[in-house]
Design a protein around this motif. Sequence first.
Motif, PDB file in Angstrom:
ATOM      1  N   SER A   8       0.833  -1.209   0.000  1.00 55.39           N
ATOM      2  CA  SER A   8       0.000   0.000   0.000  1.00 55.39           C
ATOM      3  C   SER A   8       0.866   1.257   0.000  1.00 55.39           C
ATOM      4  CB  SER A   8      -0.964   0.002   1.181  1.00 55.39           C
ATOM      5  OG  SER A   8      -0.273   0.056   2.394  1.00 55.39           O
ATOM      6  N   GLN A   9       2.022   1.219   0.655  1.00 55.59           N
ATOM      7  CA  GLN A   9       2.937   2.363   0.645  1.00 55.59           C
ATOM      8  C   GLN A   9       3.473   2.590  -0.772  1.00 55.59           C
ATOM      9  OE1 GLN A   9       6.343   1.859   3.167  1.00 55.59           O
ATOM     10  NE2 GLN A   9       6.915   4.007   3.075  1.00 55.59           N
ATOM     11  N   ASN A  10       3.857   1.511  -1.455  1.00 59.21           N
ATOM     12  CA  ASN A  10       4.348   1.649  -2.825  1.00 59.21           C
ATOM     13  C   ASN A  10       3.253   2.099  -3.776  1.00 59.21           C
ATOM     14  OD1 ASN A  10       7.121   1.136  -2.825  1.00 59.21           O
ATOM     15  ND2 ASN A  10       6.783  -1.047  -2.640  1.00 59.21           N
ATOM     16  N   ILE A  11       2.035   1.605  -3.580  1.00 60.93           N
ATOM     17  CA  ILE A  11       0.925   1.992  -4.441  1.00 60.93           C
ATOM     18  C   ILE A  11       0.630   3.474  -4.251  1.00 60.93           C
ATOM     19  CG2 ILE A  11      -1.530   1.646  -4.941  1.00 60.93           C
ATOM     20  CD1 ILE A  11       0.360  -0.641  -5.906  1.00 60.93           C
ATOM     21  N   SER A  12       0.653   3.960  -3.013  1.00 60.87           N
ATOM     22  CA  SER A  12       0.381   5.387  -2.795  1.00 60.87           C
ATOM     23  C   SER A  12       1.519   6.234  -3.354  1.00 60.87           C
ATOM     24  CB  SER A  12       0.143   5.691  -1.318  1.00 60.87           C
ATOM     25  OG  SER A  12       1.316   5.500  -0.570  1.00 60.87           O
ATOM     26  N   SER A  13       2.773   5.771  -3.247  1.00 55.86           N
ATOM     27  CA  SER A  13       3.870   6.536  -3.843  1.00 55.86           C
ATOM     28  C   SER A  13       3.780   6.485  -5.361  1.00 55.86           C
ATOM     29  CB  SER A  13       5.230   6.042  -3.351  1.00 55.86           C
ATOM     30  OG  SER A  13       5.515   4.750  -3.820  1.00 55.86           O
ATOM     31  N   LEU A  14       3.270   5.395  -5.900  1.00 54.61           N
ATOM     32  CA  LEU A  14       3.053   5.270  -7.337  1.00 54.61           C
ATOM     33  C   LEU A  14       1.996   6.282  -7.788  1.00 54.61           C
ATOM     34  CD1 LEU A  14       3.334   3.815 -10.058  1.00 54.61           C
ATOM     35  CD2 LEU A  14       1.692   2.155  -9.227  1.00 54.61           C
ATOM     36  N   GLY A  15       0.929   6.389  -7.040  1.00 56.00           N
ATOM     37  CA  GLY A  15      -0.105   7.384  -7.357  1.00 56.00           C
ATOM     38  C   GLY A  15       0.447   8.797  -7.319  1.00 56.00           C
ATOM     39  N   GLY A  16       1.269   9.080  -6.328  1.00 56.70           N
ATOM     40  CA  GLY A  16       1.898  10.401  -6.228  1.00 56.70           C
ATOM     41  C   GLY A  16       2.825  10.681  -7.404  1.00 56.70           C
ATOM     42  N   LEU A  17       3.562   9.666  -7.816  1.00 57.05           N
ATOM     43  CA  LEU A  17       4.471   9.817  -8.954  1.00 57.05           C
ATOM     44  C   LEU A  17       3.690  10.088 -10.237  1.00 57.05           C
ATOM     45  CD1 LEU A  17       7.175   9.699 -10.431  1.00 57.05           C
ATOM     46  CD2 LEU A  17       7.009   7.191 -10.362  1.00 57.05           C
ATOM     47  N   LEU A  18       2.605   9.354 -10.460  1.00 60.15           N
ATOM     48  CA  LEU A  18       1.798   9.572 -11.664  1.00 60.15           C
ATOM     49  C   LEU A  18       1.165  10.963 -11.646  1.00 60.15           C
ATOM     50  CD1 LEU A  18       0.169   6.041 -12.104  1.00 60.15           C
ATOM     51  CD2 LEU A  18       2.122   7.017 -13.335  1.00 60.15           C
ATOM     52  N   ARG A  19       0.753  11.443 -10.478  1.00 58.40           N
ATOM     53  CA  ARG A  19       0.222  12.807 -10.373  1.00 58.40           C
ATOM     54  C   ARG A  19       1.304  13.833 -10.716  1.00 58.40           C
ATOM     55  NH1 ARG A  19      -2.672  10.328  -6.362  1.00 58.40           N
ATOM     56  NH2 ARG A  19      -1.180  10.798  -4.712  1.00 58.40           N
ATOM     57  N   LYS A  20       2.542  13.555 -10.271  1.00 56.39           N
ATOM     58  CA  LYS A  20       3.662  14.442 -10.597  1.00 56.39           C
ATOM     59  C   LYS A  20       3.896  14.489 -12.110  1.00 56.39           C
ATOM     60  CE  LYS A  20       7.831  14.055  -8.229  1.00 56.39           C
ATOM     61  NZ  LYS A  20       8.754  13.577  -7.193  1.00 56.39           N
ATOM     62  N   CYS A  21       3.862  13.336 -12.744  1.00 63.62           N
ATOM     63  CA  CYS A  21       4.066  13.258 -14.197  1.00 63.62           C
ATOM     64  C   CYS A  21       2.979  14.027 -14.933  1.00 63.62           C
ATOM     65  CB  CYS A  21       4.105  11.803 -14.661  1.00 63.62           C
ATOM     66  SG  CYS A  21       5.558  10.887 -14.106  1.00 63.62           S
ATOM     67  N   ARG A  22       1.726  13.848 -14.505  1.00 63.27           N
ATOM     68  CA  ARG A  22       0.610  14.563 -15.139  1.00 63.27           C
ATOM     69  C   ARG A  22       0.772  16.075 -14.967  1.00 63.27           C
ATOM     70  NH1 ARG A  22      -2.535  10.484 -12.067  1.00 63.27           N
ATOM     71  NH2 ARG A  22      -2.767   8.742 -13.519  1.00 63.27           N
ATOM     72  N   ALA A  23       1.154  16.480 -13.757  1.00 65.87           N
ATOM     73  CA  ALA A  23       1.317  17.914 -13.480  1.00 65.87           C
ATOM     74  C   ALA A  23       2.473  18.498 -14.296  1.00 65.87           C
ATOM     75  CB  ALA A  23       1.555  18.142 -11.982  1.00 65.87           C
ATOM     76  N   LEU A  24       3.547  17.742 -14.462  1.00 66.18           N
ATOM     77  CA  LEU A  24       4.678  18.234 -15.251  1.00 66.18           C
ATOM     78  C   LEU A  24       4.281  18.379 -16.719  1.00 66.18           C
ATOM     79  CD1 LEU A  24       7.613  19.138 -15.334  1.00 66.18           C
ATOM     80  CD2 LEU A  24       8.276  16.733 -15.619  1.00 66.18           C
ATOM     81  N   CYS A  25       3.563  17.397 -17.258  1.00 68.02           N
ATOM     82  CA  CYS A  25       3.051  17.496 -18.640  1.00 68.02           C
ATOM     83  C   CYS A  25       2.220  18.760 -18.801  1.00 68.02           C
ATOM     84  CB  CYS A  25       2.180  16.290 -18.983  1.00 68.02           C
ATOM     85  SG  CYS A  25       3.053  14.773 -19.300  1.00 68.02           S
ATOM     86  N   SER A  26       1.315  18.975 -17.879  1.00 68.59           N
ATOM     87  CA  SER A  26       0.423  20.125 -17.929  1.00 68.59           C
ATOM     88  C   SER A  26       1.202  21.434 -17.818  1.00 68.59           C
ATOM     89  CB  SER A  26      -0.597  20.018 -16.805  1.00 68.59           C
ATOM     90  OG  SER A  26      -1.426  21.140 -16.756  1.00 68.59           O
ATOM     91  N   MET A  27       2.158  21.485 -16.926  1.00 70.14           N
ATOM     92  CA  MET A  27       2.936  22.705 -16.716  1.00 70.14           C
ATOM     93  C   MET A  27       3.740  23.064 -17.965  1.00 70.14           C
ATOM     94  SD  MET A  27       5.573  23.529 -13.648  1.00 70.14           S
ATOM     95  CE  MET A  27       6.152  25.200 -13.381  1.00 70.14           C
ATOM     96  N   ILE A  28       4.349  22.072 -18.584  1.00 70.60           N
ATOM     97  CA  ILE A  28       5.142  22.330 -19.789  1.00 70.60           C
ATOM     98  C   ILE A  28       4.239  22.785 -20.928  1.00 70.60           C
ATOM     99  CG2 ILE A  28       6.549  21.228 -21.588  1.00 70.60           C
ATOM    100  CD1 ILE A  28       7.825  19.536 -19.328  1.00 70.60           C
TER     101      ILE A  28
END
Length: 191
Positions: A8-28
């Motif tokens: 569950s810790q890895n899954i939540s960090s995975l969710g956070g990482l995917l949110r970071k990727c989405r936010a970076l795409c959007s920001m660029i």
Amino acid sequence: MTEDNFLSQNISSLGGLLRKCRALCSMIKRSSLLAAFFEKECYKIGSRRSLQADVCTRWNSTLHMIESFLALKTAICALFAEKHLLDLTHAQSMKLHCLELTSSDWNLLKNLSQVLTPFELATKLLSGRRYPTIGLCLFALHHLKLFLEDTEGDNDLQQRLKHCLLEKMTRYIDDEKEQMRMLRVSYALLC
């Protein structure tokens, strides 16, 4: 730490990482300054590809986003390394700093790509237009299950990702008796 807690810790960090990727795409995409810099960096590495954000209604789009990040890692790292040279506002600079990917983030993206690739192949197989695909469903599901069960040579993270996916697959497919019966019947009718 128990396996469930670790997972569950890895899954939540995975969710956070995917949110970071989405936010970076959007920001660029939203900043002409960042988009121009990123395009220049992509040109330097000889890539005509751009970052691809995932779409919740498109199958495998998260894998495509991950693959775009992995393919453009050099350009992304250059953006983070040279962000202080860009004429960004303080807020943009701080947001970009928060979105910076760590080596463990890159490792997680690479492992996730390796585990999700067979699902894209199965999707492509079952999306054929020139051949009947209903009989291939059982075949594809069987091979996905074999892939998820085979953890020989996998690192700990890949094993845990496969375990989680296998659990979900079992819950939604194998445990759904009527659905599995219909797949077997359709396969038998075609053979």
